[in-house]
Design an enzyme around this catalytic site. Structure first.
Site, PDB file in Angstrom:
ATOM      1  N   TYR A 192       0.409   4.589  -2.182  1.00  0.00           N
ATOM      2  CA  TYR A 192      -0.651   5.518  -1.772  1.00  0.00           C
ATOM      3  C   TYR A 192      -0.312   6.157  -0.425  1.00  0.00           C
ATOM      4  O   TYR A 192      -0.233   7.377  -0.307  1.00  0.00           O
ATOM      5  CB  TYR A 192      -1.969   4.755  -1.689  1.00  0.00           C
ATOM      6  CG  TYR A 192      -3.181   5.625  -1.469  1.00  0.00           C
ATOM      7  CD1 TYR A 192      -3.634   6.465  -2.466  1.00  0.00           C
ATOM      8  CD2 TYR A 192      -3.883   5.589  -0.267  1.00  0.00           C
ATOM      9  CE1 TYR A 192      -4.752   7.265  -2.277  1.00  0.00           C
ATOM     10  CE2 TYR A 192      -5.008   6.370  -0.066  1.00  0.00           C
ATOM     11  CZ  TYR A 192      -5.437   7.207  -1.080  1.00  0.00           C
ATOM     12  OH  TYR A 192      -6.556   7.990  -0.883  1.00  0.00           O
ATOM     13  N   ARG A 219       0.825  -1.210   0.000  1.00  0.00           N
ATOM     14  CA  ARG A 219       0.000   0.000   0.000  1.00  0.00           C
ATOM     15  C   ARG A 219       0.861   1.263   0.000  1.00  0.00           C
ATOM     16  O   ARG A 219       0.342   2.377   0.082  1.00  0.00           O
ATOM     17  CB  ARG A 219      -0.932   0.006   1.227  1.00  0.00           C
ATOM     18  CG  ARG A 219      -1.825  -1.218   1.321  1.00  0.00           C
ATOM     19  CD  ARG A 219      -2.591  -1.266   2.614  1.00  0.00           C
ATOM     20  NE  ARG A 219      -3.760  -0.431   2.607  1.00  0.00           N
ATOM     21  CZ  ARG A 219      -4.998  -0.833   2.314  1.00  0.00           C
ATOM     22  NH1 ARG A 219      -5.217  -2.076   1.991  1.00  0.00           N
ATOM     23  NH2 ARG A 219      -6.002  -0.009   2.343  1.00  0.00           N
TER      24      ARG A 219
HETATM   25  N1  UDP Z   1     -13.220  -5.191   1.020  1.00  0.00           N
HETATM   26  C1  UDP Z   1     -13.955  -6.367   0.955  1.00  0.00           C
HETATM   27  N2  UDP Z   1     -14.506  -6.702  -0.245  1.00  0.00           N
HETATM   28  C2  UDP Z   1     -14.382  -5.947  -1.359  1.00  0.00           C
HETATM   29  C3  UDP Z   1     -13.648  -4.745  -1.272  1.00  0.00           C
HETATM   30  C4  UDP Z   1     -13.081  -4.400  -0.059  1.00  0.00           C
HETATM   31  O1  UDP Z   1     -14.094  -7.087   1.950  1.00  0.00           O
HETATM   32  O2  UDP Z   1     -14.928  -6.345  -2.405  1.00  0.00           O
HETATM   33  C5  UDP Z   1     -12.628  -4.822   2.326  1.00  0.00           C
HETATM   34  C6  UDP Z   1     -11.147  -4.488   2.256  1.00  0.00           C
HETATM   35  O3  UDP Z   1     -10.379  -5.671   2.371  1.00  0.00           O
HETATM   36  C7  UDP Z   1     -11.015  -3.572   3.452  1.00  0.00           C
HETATM   37  C8  UDP Z   1     -12.355  -2.856   3.533  1.00  0.00           C
HETATM   38  O4  UDP Z   1     -13.251  -3.644   2.781  1.00  0.00           O
HETATM   39  O5  UDP Z   1     -10.826  -4.307   4.637  1.00  0.00           O
HETATM   40  C9  UDP Z   1     -12.307  -1.464   2.954  1.00  0.00           C
HETATM   41  O6  UDP Z   1     -11.712  -1.577   1.681  1.00  0.00           O
HETATM   42  P1  UDP Z   1     -11.718  -0.392   0.649  1.00  0.00           P
HETATM   43  O7  UDP Z   1     -11.039  -0.891  -0.576  1.00  0.00           O
HETATM   44  O8  UDP Z   1     -13.087   0.152   0.511  1.00  0.00           O
HETATM   45  O9  UDP Z   1     -10.864   0.770   1.338  1.00  0.00           O
HETATM   46  P2  UDP Z   1      -9.513   0.761   2.202  1.00  0.00           P
HETATM   47  O10 UDP Z   1      -9.949   1.182   3.556  1.00  0.00           O
HETATM   48  O11 UDP Z   1      -8.917  -0.624   2.196  1.00  0.00           O
HETATM   49  O12 UDP Z   1      -8.636   1.732   1.523  1.00  0.00           O
END
Ligand code: UDP
Length: 338
Positions: free
Chosen positions: A145, A142
């Site tokens: 970002y 990550r």
């Molecule tokens: N997530 C999930 N299923 C999906 C997409 C995301 O379970 O199809 C989970 C991801 O692993 C994380 C959370 O949802 O724990 C938030 O993910 P997102 O990509 O929205 O934002 P992040 O906070 O990771 O930048």
């Protein structure tokens, strides 16, 4: 009269911000720079305002005439699959983009930046106050970002300290709502678009990881007040979000109840997926008294479902022209290609 530049103004959050900026009578010109990587010109296609100009170009390379009194830097992907697919481009948009934008800031002008809760990495304290320095892996998946957002924060605070540049830095927490891309890949939009297609809802890991989901209208209201409306003189960083912390599985189950034919499936969690995130809003409450999230995630998800339902109707996209890249033909009276 005020001359404004919004980098990333065709994106999810950027386009909502542009609409708010155009409500201001002191704004003489609002120039949007966006390379349509994750943005879509459709996000502003309904706006008819002669003060708005759209340049389809990378923020790092754009040629701009003159200086700007206010600059808003939102030119970055925010969805993990998108920034992980092009990490160097992500770093460039944020870091090189910020340097480029500082070059065209008018003396005494204000530079605003949308940073992220990702600067806290895998947080070891909860909720996270702005003073928490975070726990980020600078070589992890990550990093493009998280670290580019941290670098731009560093750059802006040094410009503020060393040169007196007026800055405003916010850290946003998991914003969702209308104008997220259908293929964005973040949790809420993924769950909603999967359900609308009758497909399984994909929860990564056991879904016990938490996020604090902020509905776009509440977040934009906070940004509007902080960036210009309240006349705040505080450089940040300022957490902006909804501090109601909800497990991912709970959101998936909420959506699944609306679409009972769509099962929830569990897929492997992405590497270094943060286990928790929740903003400490004490500072926001002092800087923006009375500002609070009014839309609970349940209501926000309902509105998002309604929006995606319209957006994904057969033919909905075809009804509006698309610009695929900077070499495409200019479409729309406000669109100018450079
Ligand atoms: N997530 C999930 N299923 C999906 C997409 C995301 O379970 O199809 C989970 C991801 O692993 C994380 C959370 O949802 O724990 C938030 O993910 P997102 O990509 O929205 O934002 P992040 O906070 O990771 O930048």
């Amino acid at each position: 009269m005020t001359r404004i530049l919004v980098a990333g103004g065709l994106g999810f959050i950027g386009s909502h911000l542009v609409e708010r900026l155009l409500r201001r009578e002191d704004v003489a010109e609002c120039v949007v720079v966006d390379n349509l990587w994750t943005g879509s010109w459709r996000n502003l296609a309904h706006v008819e305002d002669s003060r708005l100009q759209i340049l389809v170009e990378d923020v790092e390379r754009v040629c701009l005439a003159g200086k700007f009194d206010e600059i808003y830097h939102l030119a970055s992907p925010a969805s993990p699959p998108w920034y992980m697919a092009q990490p160097l481009r992500t770093i460039s948009a944020n870091v090189v983009g910020a340097l480029r934008l500082l070059d065209v800031l008018a003396p005494g002008g204000q530079m605003a930046y949308t940073s992220t809760s990702e600067v806290y990495g895998e947080p070891l304290v909860s909720p996270q106050p702005e003073s928490y320095r975070g726990f980020v892996d600078c070589t992890g998946p990550r990093a493009s970002y998280d670290e580019s957002k941290r670098c731009v924060e560093a750059m802006l605070f040094e410009a503020h300290r060393a040169q007196g540049v007026r800055i405003k830095v916010v850290r946003l927490f998991n914003v969702f709502g209308p104008r997220t891309r259908v293929d964005d890949g973040r949790a809420v939009s993924n769950f909603v678009t999967q359900a609308l297609r009758g497909r399984p809802i994909t929860v990564f890991g056991d879904g016990a990881q938490t996020r604090s989901w902020g509905y776009i209208d509440d977040i934009i209201k906070g940004l509007e007040r902080y960036f210009w409306a309240d006349g705040v003189d505080y450089p940040g960083p300022l957490n902006i979000g909804n501090d109601r912390e909800i497990p991912v599985l709970e959101v998936a189950e909420f959506i699944q109840r609306r679409f009972p034919k769509c099962p929830i499936v569990h897929l492997p969690a992405p590497p270094q997926d943060p286990t928790n995130r929740r903003p400490d809003l004490s500072l926001a409450n002092r800087v923006l008294p009375g500002w609070t999230s009014l839309v609970p995630y349940e209501e926000g998800v309902e509105r998002t479902i309604a929006w995606f339902r319209r957006e994904m109707r057969p033919g909905a996209a075809a009804k509006r022209p698309l610009v695929a890249n900077a070499s495409a033909k200019a479409i729309g009276q406000n669109l100018r290609l450079v």
